[in-house]
Design a protein around this motif. Structure first.
Motif, PDB file in Angstrom:
ATOM      1  N   ASP A 284     -79.353  21.590 -26.879  1.00 26.08           N
ATOM      2  CA  ASP A 284     -79.835  22.706 -27.703  1.00 26.08           C
ATOM      3  C   ASP A 284     -79.808  23.991 -26.882  1.00 26.08           C
ATOM      4  OD1 ASP A 284     -80.321  20.878 -29.688  1.00 26.08           O
ATOM      5  OD2 ASP A 284     -82.455  21.321 -29.913  1.00 26.08           O
TER       6      ASP A 284
ATOM      7  N   ARG B  56     -77.244  24.194 -17.302  1.00 29.56           N
ATOM      8  CA  ARG B  56     -76.136  23.648 -18.094  1.00 29.56           C
ATOM      9  C   ARG B  56     -75.569  24.748 -18.988  1.00 29.56           C
ATOM     10  NH1 ARG B  56     -76.678  18.622 -22.382  1.00 29.56           N
ATOM     11  NH2 ARG B  56     -74.477  18.437 -22.906  1.00 29.56           N
TER      12      ARG B  56
ATOM     13  N   ARG C 254     -80.808  26.902 -24.695  1.00 26.68           N
ATOM     14  CA  ARG C 254     -81.738  26.810 -23.578  1.00 26.68           C
ATOM     15  C   ARG C 254     -83.140  27.313 -23.926  1.00 26.68           C
ATOM     16  NH1 ARG C 254     -81.412  24.736 -18.173  1.00 26.68           N
ATOM     17  NH2 ARG C 254     -83.139  25.658 -17.048  1.00 26.68           N
TER      18      ARG C 254
ATOM     19  N   ARG D 221     -72.862  18.604  -6.271  1.00 25.55           N
ATOM     20  CA  ARG D 221     -73.598  17.909  -7.317  1.00 25.55           C
ATOM     21  C   ARG D 221     -73.531  18.648  -8.649  1.00 25.55           C
ATOM     22  NH1 ARG D 221     -79.099  16.324  -6.552  1.00 25.55           N
ATOM     23  NH2 ARG D 221     -78.453  14.605  -7.902  1.00 25.55           N
TER      24      ARG D 221
ATOM     25  N   GLN E  81     -71.145  18.758 -12.528  1.00 22.45           N
ATOM     26  CA  GLN E  81     -70.198  18.070 -13.394  1.00 22.45           C
ATOM     27  C   GLN E  81     -69.577  19.054 -14.373  1.00 22.45           C
ATOM     28  OE1 GLN E  81     -70.977  14.175 -15.800  1.00 22.45           O
ATOM     29  NE2 GLN E  81     -71.531  15.821 -17.188  1.00 22.45           N
TER      30      GLN E  81
ATOM     31  N   GLN F 297     -72.346  25.746 -21.761  1.00 20.92           N
ATOM     32  CA  GLN F 297     -71.227  25.268 -22.578  1.00 20.92           C
ATOM     33  C   GLN F 297     -70.321  26.431 -22.977  1.00 20.92           C
ATOM     34  OE1 GLN F 297     -72.793  22.921 -25.821  1.00 20.92           O
ATOM     35  NE2 GLN F 297     -73.028  21.109 -24.521  1.00 20.92           N
TER      36      GLN F 297
ATOM     37  N   LEU G 178     -76.601  19.770 -11.190  1.00 22.75           N
ATOM     38  CA  LEU G 178     -77.757  18.892 -10.986  1.00 22.75           C
ATOM     39  C   LEU G 178     -78.788  19.501 -10.045  1.00 22.75           C
ATOM     40  CD1 LEU G 178     -76.289  15.275 -10.794  1.00 22.75           C
ATOM     41  CD2 LEU G 178     -77.355  16.453 -12.708  1.00 22.75           C
TER      42      LEU G 178
ATOM     43  N   MET H  47     -72.642  29.596 -23.849  1.00 19.09           N
ATOM     44  CA  MET H  47     -74.032  29.322 -24.221  1.00 19.09           C
ATOM     45  C   MET H  47     -74.766  28.590 -23.109  1.00 19.09           C
ATOM     46  SD  MET H  47     -74.390  28.042 -28.141  1.00 19.09           S
ATOM     47  CE  MET H  47     -73.469  26.554 -27.775  1.00 19.09           C
ATOM     48  N   ALA H  48     -75.963  29.077 -22.800  1.00 20.30           N
ATOM     49  CA  ALA H  48     -76.855  28.310 -21.918  1.00 20.30           C
ATOM     50  C   ALA H  48     -77.557  27.282 -22.798  1.00 20.30           C
ATOM     51  CB  ALA H  48     -77.861  29.238 -21.256  1.00 20.30           C
ATOM     52  N   VAL H  49     -77.498  26.000 -22.396  1.00 20.02           N
ATOM     53  CA  VAL H  49     -78.137  24.947 -23.198  1.00 20.02           C
ATOM     54  C   VAL H  49     -79.079  24.127 -22.316  1.00 20.02           C
ATOM     55  CG1 VAL H  49     -76.195  24.814 -24.826  1.00 20.02           C
ATOM     56  CG2 VAL H  49     -76.275  23.262 -22.856  1.00 20.02           C
ATOM     57  N   ASN H  50     -79.919  23.354 -22.976  1.00 22.29           N
ATOM     58  CA  ASN H  50     -80.825  22.479 -22.228  1.00 22.29           C
ATOM     59  C   ASN H  50     -80.044  21.368 -21.521  1.00 22.29           C
ATOM     60  OD1 ASN H  50     -83.148  23.834 -23.174  1.00 22.29           O
ATOM     61  ND2 ASN H  50     -83.151  22.595 -25.056  1.00 22.29           N
ATOM     62  N   PRO H  51     -80.418  21.027 -20.287  1.00 23.99           N
ATOM     63  CA  PRO H  51     -79.734  19.946 -19.564  1.00 23.99           C
ATOM     64  C   PRO H  51     -80.041  18.587 -20.202  1.00 23.99           C
ATOM     65  CG  PRO H  51     -81.626  20.695 -18.313  1.00 23.99           C
ATOM     66  CD  PRO H  51     -81.497  21.630 -19.494  1.00 23.99           C
TER      67      PRO H  51
ATOM     68  N   ASN I 199     -84.394  22.235 -10.676  1.00 20.88           N
ATOM     69  CA  ASN I 199     -85.214  21.497 -11.635  1.00 20.88           C
ATOM     70  C   ASN I 199     -85.964  22.508 -12.492  1.00 20.88           C
ATOM     71  OD1 ASN I 199     -86.474  19.439 -12.962  1.00 20.88           O
ATOM     72  ND2 ASN I 199     -88.046  19.113 -11.407  1.00 20.88           N
ATOM     73  N   PRO I 200     -85.668  22.637 -13.776  1.00 20.90           N
ATOM     74  CA  PRO I 200     -84.632  21.902 -14.517  1.00 20.90           C
ATOM     75  C   PRO I 200     -83.228  22.346 -14.112  1.00 20.90           C
ATOM     76  CG  PRO I 200     -85.547  23.637 -15.872  1.00 20.90           C
ATOM     77  CD  PRO I 200     -86.349  23.621 -14.621  1.00 20.90           C
ATOM     78  N   GLN I 201     -82.267  21.465 -14.374  1.00 20.44           N
ATOM     79  CA  GLN I 201     -80.890  21.783 -14.036  1.00 20.44           C
ATOM     80  C   GLN I 201     -80.331  22.880 -14.950  1.00 20.44           C
ATOM     81  OE1 GLN I 201     -81.636  18.599 -15.265  1.00 20.44           O
ATOM     82  NE2 GLN I 201     -81.326  17.126 -13.610  1.00 20.44           N
TER      83      GLN I 201
END
Lengths: 205, 205
Positions: free
Chosen positions: A141, B187, A143, B94, B96, B189, B180, B201-205, B183-185
């Protein structure tokens, strides 16, 4: 289809690819990423691919275990009868295992006693940091604010896994082991037979 | 579908995910396996997954290149319109990258001039040891005798690639970058738009 739909699985005889895989895990054990493996599944008819962490074998069987957030995109790919292929590259010993098989998703709704226990045990084995992510806002979702990721330590110190915690099982049906060292390289394929045994073949790399 | 069916590709503006991917390649460059990436495709309706070696970007574009033996099983998966997803894990930093998009297979039969040149250049860039494998007995067949793998150096010192030498192009349509560390990482897209631009887009890891 996986065995889990109809029967209780394991203990199985050790499959013949378990010995080379166990050796690779041992020889590469100094590197934490030796337990990271890429899992390909199908999503709306297209291949999907992500890194997962190997969490051991399901009790007495040759079935590999991983954990997942049930809100993640891959869970939608894991309907009953889903198929997956793992690609596991060991950087130190330079060898690749590909393992293809049926996937079973174990959630809070699963009624199989052995699987309920396995999910429970995998939750107990998780670090507090790993547990936190299952209380975060939904993966993928837009962020959320940083405060949404601040989960108090007490909240994750529960013995019952939250509904977001899923266990993924992959029961290999076919395994391909390629050792890059040596020229020509060594490549061995393992095909599961209808009687549960395995056919082992040396093939060209 | 890939652009290659109808139009000549590139030069494209650099996609916004190229900068983080370039940085990851640079920071992990001391490890040869940083150029190894897992490619998932479809085989008879099931996911298939194997390690391939990144061979750079196709001339001036955001399209990734790999080489393959046209006799290998994955080539059967690469009919026109085929889709693939790469999963690229960088062990040192670290992080992906997942890159999904249309796949184009370039063979001796390809008539597109830019692609013919790209295949030629990738052949020229291969080491003698890598070239040898394209003269070996067919991959995946029952293991041939050792003598069948003894290819004389002169045989591979040819400037024209053999018909077994294929170039695989993947033109990303969607990219997911997960770091990775932290914390939180973090992510991010990237989704390709119909005008060729990218939504980030920044999204939740």
């Amino acid at each position: 289809m996986s065995d889990f739909g109809t029967t209780v699985v394991g203990p199985d005889p050790l499959a013949p690819w378990r010995s080379p895989l166990g050796r690779a895990l041992h020889r590469n054990r100094s590197q934490p990423h030796s337990r990271y493996v890429q899992l390909a599944t199908l999503a709306d008819g297209r291949p999907s691919n992500r890194t997962v962490v190997f969490r051991g074998f399901y009790d007495g069987s040759n079935t590999l275990m991983f954990v997942t957030d049930t809100r993640s995109a891959k869970v939608a790919d894991l309907s009953p009868g889903a198929w997956g292929e793992l690609c596991w590259y060991f950087t130190q010993t330079r060898e690749q295992f590909r393992l293809a098989g049926a996937i079973t998703l174990v959630t809070a709704d699963t009624v199989h006693w052995g699987l309920i226990q396995a999910r429970q045990h995998r939750w107990e084995a998780l670090s507090a940091a790993s547990r936190q992510s299952f209380y975060w806002p939904p993966p993928g979702d837009l962020r959320a604010e940083d405060t949404a990721f601040a989960i108090p330590a007490e909240a994750v110190a529960v013995s019952t896994p939250p509904p977001t915690f899923g266990l993924v099982l992959l029961q290999p049906d076919w395994v391909d082991h390629l050792e890059l060292r040596g020229n020509p390289q060594t490549r061995t394929q393992y095909q599961r037979q209808s009687d549960g045994g395995w056919q082992v073949m040396a093939v060209n790399p």
